[in-house]
Design an enzyme around this catalytic site. Structure first.
Site, PDB file in Angstrom:
ATOM      1  N   TRP A 194       0.836  -1.204   0.000  1.00 40.70           N
ATOM      2  CA  TRP A 194       0.000   0.000   0.000  1.00 40.70           C
ATOM      3  C   TRP A 194       0.873   1.257   0.000  1.00 40.70           C
ATOM      4  O   TRP A 194       0.506   2.283  -0.566  1.00 40.70           O
ATOM      5  CB  TRP A 194      -0.903  -0.020   1.243  1.00 40.70           C
ATOM      6  N   HIS A 195       2.062   1.164   0.619  1.00 39.47           N
ATOM      7  CA  HIS A 195       2.921   2.344   0.700  1.00 39.47           C
ATOM      8  C   HIS A 195       3.576   2.691  -0.629  1.00 39.47           C
ATOM      9  O   HIS A 195       4.048   3.809  -0.816  1.00 39.47           O
ATOM     10  CB  HIS A 195       4.019   2.123   1.750  1.00 39.47           C
ATOM     11  N   GLY A 196       3.662   1.753  -1.521  1.00 39.02           N
ATOM     12  CA  GLY A 196       4.270   2.060  -2.807  1.00 39.02           C
ATOM     13  C   GLY A 196       4.608   0.796  -3.559  1.00 39.02           C
ATOM     14  O   GLY A 196       4.828  -0.256  -2.961  1.00 39.02           O
TER      15      GLY A 196
END
Lengths: 453, 372
Positions: B225-227
């Site tokens: 989700w962060h990247g």
């Protein structure tokens, strides 16, 4: 009657809103008072593209009244309380200052040719890393010159931290002789590719060892070298040219004299803190001014080029025309010009050297006419010292921070400069290998006219 | 792009043709409002909230500007009623102002300065072990104060507009286990993943084996989700593995028997190591950095210069201040709700003005979570 809690809430809310609204309101009031258009309305005057919005933001930031009033005061406060030297300078030991991008260059890994934003450092790119591509760019320039029968000698200038790492960090104390700059790998690669270069890193280490750093080779609060450093570099380049047998046939004897100069460093200025110059006082250094014995003047041009760029097609007013051309940056500029905007000044009377062919006192000279205007004496920088060491006239194109590309661009639009040249000496600050203002652009040289060596 | 690149790397090994790469420009904050839109759908499906009265209410929820760019992630059922009706009062507005000022000061005075240290060390070719640990600590402080600052700003702005958003941090570096860490760090994300992914997957109700798998899946997803980068996948996988390991060991875990300060210290070290994966540009860069931290690589001579950039009085003073603020128990979220006296108010306003002027001396430094 309001409760104390409510009064506090009111005070906080109103104070907050006053600050939020006060900054733009004060800006508008100042602009109206100055009769300037209100800058904050600029955003409505052009399409809201990313570029326009960014430009608008930068303009707002630059034009903010606090930039001139609050920011310097805060920087001064941070300097005084926490020793904060700002974004450009790094504090070393014994009040030495270092240029932060120069140190970054030494500490960082060999950067990739393409940065995060996809922009290219060297054009055309020729390698995975910037260093590889820079080598290829140098080789291309060498080949361009070779087509005209001109030799190239490359001279990367060591940054201050490469020569005095121990003055930046106590950790390097006692081990400065072993310090290796990444530029030394570039020099090795240039050698493998058959490009002639001068290894000033080894020369400076040796000079520092021999002289026990007295005088130092670099100014304490400046990015650049001292006159002693410039002299060591000029002598090393001259020696290399002799080794290569690239010297002109008829040596010329220059005169010289010693001038004491009080020079404030450029790094305190970069801090943008009002008190920085008091913290880092000016240094007094001794320059050797190189003089033309026949004409009695300094070896500096009658007029400089555009701001930041100095071009002199005939540095030395001698009967001969120079066959050597220096391309360089501020390392060639410093002490060379009577910099009207410089921070230095002549410190007391100059002392003449009795040696060689000193011009008679009563002889008219350009120097005499402009002496009072000069802050720095001029004709004591790398180009003049090189001319003196070689006994040969030297022409030069110097561009502050522009040695990677700008000097070649200037050369390409003035190809006549090359007509009688046999050797080009290309000096650039080592950090230019990976950091700088525009990278290494491809600059074609006009085709060579028919000429004999 | 991440998936296409990864699949293409596999296809290239087999000598197969490559998938075309679509270059799509993504709006900032997409991960946050995607989660919010998902929350709306799921909460309605579960019957935990009633549908928004109008498209405007729905759009207001998804694009709620205070937290649109970097969270906290607001779940629909927590603000559904507030979209309908909010109470505006001077007390609430001033609480919002107080939290906003504290968040702003955290960002400008603490996070940005720690970012300078982290950038210098992570950008170095071969740092020494001491520098590498210092850089990791600086990054841990930067990301905490940066993200907590944004959360404070968002929650503070929300209060000014009558919203009450949930707490997003609760002294995370005082956690005494990784499990505890995830109760305190980015609470809106961890509760989102717990309620919308971990529990629907079966949580811990389907036996230990399935629990570990669920934990791993949730943390892998949380990392991603962060990247779209393998570093985030590795970061999530490492946290998932640590969570599974702690659950497996229970009270017998390696450090469960230690006194609390030691447990906090061990947890902090584990978190620091995982932050390296989070911060590094690639897995190989993370590997090199971890090697430097554990003395497995020789520092270059140029790394001697790094100390001049890192250990300046300003950096050390701010790092010390960050550490003190990290271990003290008072949280800005709670403090801003207390009854303020005039001294507090004047202190807050002075802090605000000071931070504003300091900001003018700094280079542009966006919030770290803007890119997620």
């Amino acid at each position: 009657m309001k409760s104390p809690a409510r009064r506090s809430q009111m005070l906080l809310t109103l104070g907050f809103l006053a600050v939020i609204a006060g900054v733009p309101a004060a800006q508008i009031a100042i602009e109206l008072r100055r009769g300037e258009p209100v800058q904050s309305t600029d955003v409505f005057r052009c399409p809201p593209t990313a570029e326009n919005l960014r430009r608008f933001e930068h303009a707002l930031e630059d034009g903010w009244w606090g930039q001139e009033t609050l920011r310097p005061r805060m920087q001064q406060f941070l300097l005084a309380t926490l020793g904060d030297t700002g974004a450009k300078a790094l504090a070393g030991r014994e009040d030495w200052l270092f240029y932060r991008p120069g140190v970054r260059y030494l500490v960082e890994p060999n950067r990739a040719e393409r940065d995060d934003g996809g922009s290219i450092w060297v054009q055309p790119p020729s390698g995975e890393t910037r260093r590889d591509s820079v080598v290829a760019a140098i080789v291309r320039f060498r080949d361009q010159l070779a087509q005209r029968g001109i030799q190239l000698l490359v001279v990367p200038i060591p940054g201050k931290a490469s020569v005095y790492p121990d003055m930046l960090s106590r950790r390097a104390e006692g081990t400065w002789r072993d310090f290796r700059s990444p530029t030394e790998e570039l020099l090795e690669e240039l050698e493998r590719r058959g490009v002639n270069a001068v290894d000033l890193f080894a020369v400076f280490r040796e000079a520092r060892q021999a002289a026990a750093s007295d005088p130092a080779l670099y100014l304490a609060s400046d990015t650049h070298w001292t006159p002693a450093g410039a002299k060591v570099a000029a002598d090393a380049v001259a020696q290399r040219l002799r080794q290569l047998d690239w010297l002109p046939e008829h040596p010329y004897k220059y005169a010289g004299r010693t001038v004491r100069v009080r020079r404030s460093g450029d790094l305190p200025g970069m801090m943008q803190a009002p008190g920085a110059r008091e913290w880092f006082p000016a240094e007094i250094v001794e320059c050797r001014q190189v003089l033309d014995p026949l004409h009695g003047g300094l070896l500096v041009p009658a007029a400089g080029g555009r701001e930041g760029t100095y071009m002199n097609e005939h540095l030395v007013d001698t009967p001969m025309e120079a066959s050597l051309l220096v391309l360089g940056d501020s390392f060639s500029r410093i002490y060379q010009f009577a910099e009207p905007a410089s921070l230095g000044e002549v410190d007391g009377p100059t002392t003449s050297e009795p040696s060689q062919s000193e011009p008679p006192d009563d002889r008219p000279s350009r120097e005499a006419a402009t002496a009072k205007r000069r802050l720095l004496p001029g004709s004591a920088g790398f180009p003049s010292l090189l001319a003196d060491a070689l006994g040969a006239a030297v022409d030069y194109i110097v561009s502050d921070g522009g040695a990677a590309t700008d000097v070649r661009r200037r050369l390409s639009v003035n190809p006549a400069i090359l007509e009688r040249k046999r050797v080009v000496i290309w000096e650039f600050a080592e950090r230019d290998v990976a950091l700088g203002k525009e990278g290494w652009r491809d600059v074609p040289l006009p085709s060579a006219p028919n000429q004999s060596m | 792009m991440f998936f296409t690149d990864s699949i293409n790397a596999l296809l290239a090994l087999r000598g197969d043709g490559l998938l075309p790469l679509l270059r799509v420009t993504l709006p900032i904050g997409i991960s946050f409002y995607t989660f919010q839109a998902m929350s709306y759908t799921i909460d309605l499906y579960r019957g935990e909230a009633r549908p928004a009265r109008s498209l405007v209410d729905f759009a207001c929820f998804v694009s709620l500007f205070p937290q649109l760019l970097a969270g906290p992630i607001i779940r629909y059922h927590t603000v559904a009623a507030q979209l309908d009706h909010r109470e505006h009062s001077l007390a609430r507005f001033s609480e919002g102002v107080a939290l906003f000022i504290l968040g702003f000061a955290k960002k400008v005075l603490l996070a940005n300065v720690m970012g300078e240290v982290a950038d210098a060390v992570f950008g170095a070719a071969a740092p020494t072990a001491l520098d590498a640990w210092c850089g990791a600590l600086a990054y841990a402080l930067q990301i905490y104060f940066d993200f907590a600052a944004y959360s404070d700003l968002a929650i503070g702005l929300g209060r000014m507009f009558g919203f009450e958003f949930p707490r997003n941090f609760d002294a995370p570096y005082l956690a005494d286990s990784i499990t505890d860490f995830w109760r305190r760090w980015h609470i809106s994300l961890s509760t989102f993943l717990r309620d919308y992914l971990y529990i629907p997957l079966g949580g811990n109700r389907k036996g230990p084996g399935r629990t570990y798998v669920n934990l791993a899946v949730v943390m892998l997803f949380g990392g991603l989700w962060h990247g779209a980068n393998w570093t985030f996948v590795a970061w999530g996988a490492m946290h998932g593995a640590l969570l599974a390991w702690e659950r497996w060991m229970g009270k017998n875990s390696l450090y469960a028997a230690l006194p609390r300060p030691a447990r906090v210290a061990v947890t902090m070290i584990l978190v620091l190591v995982t932050w390296v994966l989070f911060r590094a540009e690639s897995l190989s860069a993370a590997g090199s950095y971890l090697a430097a931290m554990f003395g497995l690589s020789a520092p270059g001579s140029a790394s001697l210069l790094l100390s001049a950039e890192v250990y300046t009085p300003r950096h050390l003073a701010v790092m010390l201040l960050c550490l003190i603020l990290t271990v003290q128990p008072i949280q800005a979220f709670d403090w801003s709700r207390r009854t303020l006296n005039p001294v507090h108010v004047l202190g807050l306003l002075a802090l605000f003005v000071f931070a504003l002027v300091v900001m003018s001396t700094q280079a542009f430094s966006p919030f770290l979570y803007f890119r997620f």
